[in-house]
Design an enzyme around this catalytic site. Structure first.
Site: not given
Ligand code: KIV
Length: 259
Positions: A43-44, A113, A180
């Site tokens: 979700d980044s 998460e 993380e």
């Molecule tokens: O959303 C994401 O890209 C992630 C990574 C940073 C592990 O959760």
């Protein structure tokens, strides 16, 4: 086909697991051809693709869309997809949304998460036949309650909470765990204690593998995190940069061991 078992086999034979994020078919195909072990539709994407300040704006529809187009670029590497903010507030909602990521988005593993309040939901997803990846340490979806993007687990109490949460998620059936932004020593302890692969990001060199945001690896992000590295610098192109990242992870050269 059992992607989770394949990743566990890498851990068992002591081979580091190299993962990257991707958000579209073109980059996914480059990663796949380069030999990446797993691709994460994180979700980044809210921050790196959509230009938002946080990941909180990302919707299920976005995750399904990006997962589906990434999947089209993959012929070999398994696809992990994030359950976005507030998509798992009840067990029924978590099950429904995880199933959509699999059936509509083509995900083979879903990632969520946190552990507080989520363990039962993880167990329900696993019981429904959906492989689940946990995510502990810094949790960008909790930025409004934790107050920012900062290293987690520095104090003994929060380190203990992460260790206990990791065990609880493993008992609930996760097939892997992302850690993380936690101290390297804590990440090493969690990795030792679990039997599923632990993939670090800003968590030191002693995890079973590493994941980074593709845009950081290619030097596109305006403010990349300090633990990341621009692998495109000095590489002959994008495919070569991805290969350099994979080689560095596999050889234990990335991330560097700090004194
Ligand atoms: O959303 C994401 O890209 C992630 C990574 C940073 C592990 O959760």
């Amino acid at each position: 086909m059992n992607p989770a078992a394949d990743l566990t086999a890498l851990r068992t034979r002591g081979e580091k697991i190299a993962c990257l994020t991707a958000y579209d078919a073109g980059f996914a195909a480059i990663l796949d051809a380069a030999g990446i072990d797993a691709v994460l539709v994180g979700d980044s994407l809210g921050m790196v693709v959509q230009g938002e300040d946080t990941t909180l704006q990302v919707r299920m529809a976005d995750m399904i869309y990006h997962s589906r187009i990434v999947r089209r670029g993959l012929h070999r590497a398994p696809l992990i997809a994030d359950l976005p903010f507030a998509s798992c507030t009840t067990t029924a909602q978590a099950l429904g949304n995880a199933a959509r990521l699999v059936s509509e988005g083509g995900a083979q593993i879903v990632k969520l998460e946190g552990a507080d309040g989520q363990v039962e939901r993880v167990a329900a997803m696993v019981a429904a036949g959906i492989p689940v990846c946990g995510h502990l340490g810094m949790q960008p979806q909790s930025v409004l309650t934790t107050g920012g993007y900062r290293v987690q687990g520095n104090e003994p109490e929060s380190a203990r909470h992460i260790e206990v949460s990791a065990q609880a998620l493993q008992a609930a059936g996760i097939c892997m765990l992302v850690l993380e932004c936690v101290p390297a020593a804590l990440a090493a302890r969690v990795t030792q204690a679990l039997s599923v692969p632990v993939i670090g990001i800003g968590a030191g060199p002693d995890c079973d593998g590493q994941v980074l945001v593709l845009y950081d690896v290619l030097g596109i992000s305006p403010e990349p995190p300090t633990f990341s590295h621009d692998f495109l610098k000095g590489a002959a192109g994008i495919a070569a940069a991805v290969q350099a990242y994979i080689s560095a992870v596999k050889a234990g050269r990335f991330p560097p061991r700090r004194p």
